[in-house]
Each structure stands twice: as structure tokens, then as C-alpha cells.
Write an enzyme that holds these catalytic residues in place. Structure first.
Site, mmCIF file in Angstrom:
data_model
loop_
_atom_site.group_PDB
_atom_site.id
_atom_site.type_symbol
_atom_site.label_atom_id
_atom_site.label_comp_id
_atom_site.label_asym_id
_atom_site.label_seq_id
_atom_site.Cartn_x
_atom_site.Cartn_y
_atom_site.Cartn_z
ATOM 1 C CB SER A 140 58.410 13.882 9.997
ATOM 2 O OG SER A 140 57.706 14.836 10.739
ATOM 3 C CE1 TYR A 165 53.689 12.106 8.035
ATOM 4 C CE2 TYR A 165 54.322 13.586 9.817
ATOM 5 C CZ TYR A 165 54.504 13.111 8.531
ATOM 6 O OH TYR A 165 55.502 13.640 7.738
HETATM 7 N N1 LIG Z 1 56.271 19.083 3.804
HETATM 8 C C1 LIG Z 1 56.717 18.992 5.031
HETATM 9 O O1 LIG Z 1 56.720 19.973 5.797
HETATM 10 C C2 LIG Z 1 57.281 17.688 5.561
HETATM 11 C C3 LIG Z 1 57.832 17.669 6.855
HETATM 12 C C4 LIG Z 1 58.338 16.470 7.343
HETATM 13 C C5 LIG Z 1 58.319 15.334 6.550
HETATM 14 N N2 LIG Z 1 57.763 15.379 5.307
HETATM 15 C C6 LIG Z 1 57.744 14.146 4.508
HETATM 16 O O2 LIG Z 1 58.292 14.422 3.227
HETATM 17 C C7 LIG Z 1 57.647 13.623 2.234
HETATM 18 C C8 LIG Z 1 57.091 14.509 1.129
HETATM 19 O O3 LIG Z 1 56.174 15.433 1.713
HETATM 20 P P1 LIG Z 1 55.370 16.491 0.846
HETATM 21 O O4 LIG Z 1 55.101 17.653 1.727
HETATM 22 O O5 LIG Z 1 56.027 16.663 -0.466
HETATM 23 O O6 LIG Z 1 53.981 15.708 0.685
HETATM 24 P P2 LIG Z 1 53.062 15.505 -0.598
HETATM 25 O O7 LIG Z 1 51.769 14.956 -0.092
HETATM 26 O O8 LIG Z 1 53.019 16.748 -1.409
HETATM 27 O O9 LIG Z 1 53.845 14.390 -1.421
HETATM 28 C C9 LIG Z 1 53.737 13.016 -1.132
HETATM 29 C C10 LIG Z 1 53.403 12.310 -2.427
HETATM 30 O O10 LIG Z 1 53.322 10.904 -2.151
HETATM 31 C C11 LIG Z 1 52.304 10.368 -2.980
HETATM 32 N N3 LIG Z 1 51.811 9.124 -2.387
HETATM 33 C C12 LIG Z 1 51.037 8.982 -1.286
HETATM 34 N N4 LIG Z 1 50.745 7.697 -1.092
HETATM 35 C C13 LIG Z 1 51.354 7.006 -2.086
HETATM 36 C C14 LIG Z 1 51.395 5.627 -2.438
HETATM 37 N N5 LIG Z 1 50.743 4.702 -1.717
HETATM 38 N N6 LIG Z 1 52.110 5.247 -3.522
HETATM 39 C C15 LIG Z 1 52.760 6.190 -4.289
HETATM 40 N N7 LIG Z 1 52.732 7.502 -4.006
HETATM 41 C C16 LIG Z 1 52.039 7.908 -2.918
HETATM 42 C C17 LIG Z 1 51.228 11.455 -3.003
HETATM 43 O O11 LIG Z 1 50.350 11.326 -4.115
HETATM 44 C C18 LIG Z 1 52.050 12.728 -3.025
HETATM 45 O O12 LIG Z 1 52.204 13.224 -4.333
HETATM 46 C C19 LIG Z 1 56.579 12.818 2.977
HETATM 47 O O13 LIG Z 1 57.122 11.560 3.302
HETATM 48 C C20 LIG Z 1 56.344 13.626 4.235
HETATM 49 O O14 LIG Z 1 55.876 12.811 5.289
HETATM 50 C C21 LIG Z 1 57.248 16.528 4.790
#
Ligand SMILES: NC(=O)c1ccc[n+]([C@@H]2O[C@H](COP(=O)([O-])OP(=O)(O)OC[C@H]3O[C@@H](n4cnc5c(N)ncnc54)[C@H](O)[C@@H]3O)[C@@H](O)[C@H]2O)c1
Length: 331
Positions: A140, A165
Site C-alpha cells: 500500500s 495498517y
Molecule cells: N483498495 C485500496 O485502495 C487499496 C490500497 C492499497 C492497498 N490495498 C490492499 O489491497 C488488498 C485488497 O484490498 P480491497 O480494497 O480489495 O479490500 P477488501 O476488503 O475488499 O478485500 C480484502 C478481502 O480479504 C478478505 N479477508 C480478510 N481477512 C481474511 C482472512 N483472515 N482470511 C481470508 N480472507 C480474508 C476479506 O473478506 C475481503 O474480501 C488488501 O491487501 C489491501 O490492503 C487496497
């Protein structure tokens, strides 16, 4: 809503395991890779950060696909991971599962560490045991904290995160490097810069503001509206992930952003324009853990991966608002 980015023919038959597959980015990625002919196993535990309903809708199309299988389970459960890896034997693991969101991580740091850091360590261990050696990890932009030098480059110091985070993502990057070093795994850490577009998480500003505007509710701005973000459209993130899959060798860290930051006030103006509504703005003080700005230097991703983001924020916002309207997602 499928974004087809060209993929090398020799990769098409590969098997890809996606963690966090029911989430915003994971489900969009699964649809994209299925449309290109990859075999996908999705893993997700339907974490309660937002509702199961939304996540089930996210994967509803993929579940109908004969190249898709889904396993409900937790990345902290080693037995579960071993059975997924030994049964499916993926060529590449795309590890997106995490507890996302900066502010809630301050309220509950232990659970963020448990899922993000212990969960990632579990993934790496399960891969090592099952002789699976290739992974993309979702890092991130938050690792840059309140760095003053703009734009943020991968060579910048990221020793000063400002939320649990962000610290957890940095810790995961360190573990990824360690497993690359010790066990010769090919691992790229992709630093996503605020991703938006269809299926965006409900806690993120673009989603919240759009719903508020469409429902004639006030919107809450933290700070004076001058904080800025490099917002990246999901289709450009999928492009970057596809290119990282093709070039995955050794260890690397890559920024995936648009390399164009706008202020919160400018964002609200774009949303007003696309929704045709005037925002009723309530100002509150900045929240702990929030950073002042993000802005990606993408020259490394451009030169090594061939990454070339194309969606400008005005087009991306208007496309998103249209998607919310057509899919009745303003709840
Ligand atoms: N969306 C953004 O702007 C953004 C920016 C930087 C980094 N990220 C990273 O990208 C990744 C995806 O983000 P997103 O926005 O799709 O988030 P999201 O919350 O929509 O997706 C994450 C998924 O992980 C699952 N999850 C959580 N804990 C879990 C566990 N213990 N075991 C199995 N599954 C689990 C959740 O149920 C969820 O469906 C994450 O790692 C997030 O930190 C996202």
C-alpha cells in the site's frame, strides 16, 4: 465489468490462487483473469469489515465459470492453506487478503497484525512447504507515511508509518523479502495507491461520498479538504497486476498509481459534477493515521513492467457514478 488487458499466450493456462477473492480488487481480478482463460482458485473468509452480501455479489459471476473454484477459509489457518495449495498447486499466488483501512487499524491494531502479518507469514510458509515459489503481494501507498518528498518512489525511506495498517504492510514486505532471500521465491510487492471503480469498498471516500450525494445526505470531510490522493482506477491496477505476473522474477517493489494527485475538495467537485448534486459538506478535524498526501512515482513500474495507467480521474469518477446508478449500489 471486465477489463481485458492483453496477456502473453504462454501464460494463459496457468493456475492462479487469489486470496481476498471476494473483496473489491480480488473479485475484479478473478473476473479479469477468468475472461483471459486462467484457472482460478479464490480464497476468502468473508471478514466482517463490510457485509457478506456485497462480497457474495462480487463473486456471483465467477462462481458460474468452469475455471473458477472458491474456498471459504482463513489465511491464518495453516491446515486450510495446505489443503488449498496441495490440491490446486497454483503457478502464481496473488495475496490480497487483509484487513484493509487505516482508521479502524488504530482501534484494533492486534487484529490487523494478526491477519495481515501472521496471515502473510502463514501464506509464505504454506507456499514453502508446498514448493510454490511465486507470489504477488498487495502492499500500500500508506507505507510512505507523511514523507515530504513528492512523488513517492520505491527507493524512498519507509521507516516511518503513521498507522498500524501501514506498519503491517511494511512488515509484510519485509517478510516477502526474507522468503525470497532464504527460499529463492519470486515475489513482487505492489504498492497500490487508493484504488477506486466498480465494487469499491464501502468505507472508502469515493464510495461513501457518491452514496451520500445520490441519497441527498451530508458528506463528512476530515480536515479542510486540502489533503490529496493519487486515485488509481481498478482497470489500471488490473493492468499492473497482469504485467507483474508476466515479469515476476526475483524480488521487487512497485508503485501502482496514476501519478496524478487531486485534493479532497477537487474530488467532491468531480462527484458533484457526475451526480448532478450539490454537496452538503460537514467538516471534522483530520483523523489520526490519515496522511496528508499520496502521489506515486511510477517510473520503475513503467520501465520494468511496462505499466501505463490510462484512466484519468474525471472519466473514472463519471464511469463509477454510472455503475453505482445502473447497479443500484447507492445503499
Ligand atoms: N483498495 C485500496 O485502495 C487499496 C490500497 C492499497 C492497498 N490495498 C490492499 O489491497 C488488498 C485488497 O484490498 P480491497 O480494497 O480489495 O479490500 P477488501 O476488503 O475488499 O478485500 C480484502 C478481502 O480479504 C478478505 N479477508 C480478510 N481477512 C481474511 C482472512 N483472515 N482470511 C481470508 N480472507 C480474508 C476479506 O473478506 C475481503 O474480501 C488488501 O491487501 C489491501 O490492503 C487496497
Amino acid at each position: 465489468m471486465i477489463y481485458l488487458i492483453n496477456t502473453r499466450q504462454d501464460m494463459i493456462n496457468q493456475k492462479i490462487l487469489i486470496t481476498g477473492a471476494a473483496g473489491f480488487i480480488g473479485s475484479s481480478l478473478a473476473d479479469d483473469l477468468l475472461a483471459k482463460g486462467f484457472s482460478i482458485m479464490g480464497i476468502d473468509n468473508f471478514d466482517s469489515f463490510y457485509t457478506r452480501d456485497i462480497k457474495e455479489t462480487n463473486i456471483s459471476n465467477a462462481l458460474k465459470h468452469n475455471l473458477y473454484s472458491f474456498q471459504e477459509g482463513d489465511i491464518r489457518d495453516m491446515e486450510f492453506l495446505n489443503s488449498c495449495f496441495s490440491g490446486f498447486r497454483p503457478d502464481i499466488v496473488i495475496h490480497l487478503a487483509a484487513k484493509a483501512g487505516v482508521r479502524p487499524s488504530i482501534k484494533n491494531p492486534a487484529s490487523y497484525y494478526d491477519v495481515n502479518v501472521n496471515g502473510t507469514l502463514n501464506m509464505l510458509e504454506a507456499m514453502r512447504k508446498n514448493k510454490i515459489g511465486r507470489m504477488l503481494f498487495a502492499s500500500s501507498s500508506s507505507v510512505y507515511g507523511n514523507n515530504k518528498k513528492i512523488p513517492f518512489a520505491e527507493s524512498d525511506n519507509v521507516d516511518f508509518p503513521v498507522s498500524p495498517y501501514a506498519a503491517s504492510k511494511k512488515a509484510c514486505e519485509l517478510l516477502c523479502h526474507t522468503y525470497h532471500h532464504l527460499f529463492d521465491m519470486d515475489i513482487f510487492c505492489l504498492r497500490f495507491f487508493t484504488v477506486y471503480g466498480p465494487r469499491q469498498r464501502p468505507d472508502l471516500a469515493i464510495n461513501k461520498f457518491t452514496r451520500a450525494l445520490l441519497n441527498d445526505e451530508p458528506i463528512t470531510l476530515f480536515g479542510d479538504g486540502s489533503t490529496s490522493r493519487d486515485y488509481t482506477h481498478i482497470s489500471d491496477i488490473l493492468q499492473g497486476i497482469g504485467q507483474a505476473m508476466e515479469n515476476l522474477k526475483g524480488f521487487g517493489i512497485f508503485n501502482l498509481g496514476e501519478s496524478n494527485a487531486i485534493s479532497l475538495k477537487e474530488l467532491v467537485a468531480l462527484l458533484e459534477n457526475s451526480t448532478g448534486k450539490k454537496a452538503d459538506i460537514k467538516y471534522l478535524p483530520m483523523q489520526d493515521g490519515d496522511v496528508l498526501r499520496t502521489f506515486a512515482d511510477i517510473s520503475r513500474a513503467k520501465s520494468v513492467l511496462g505499466y501505463n495507467p490510462v484512466v484519468n480521474i474525471a472519466d473514472g469518477i463519471s464511469n463509477y457514478v454510472e455503475w453505482v446508478r445502473v447497479n443500484n449500489r447507492n445503499f
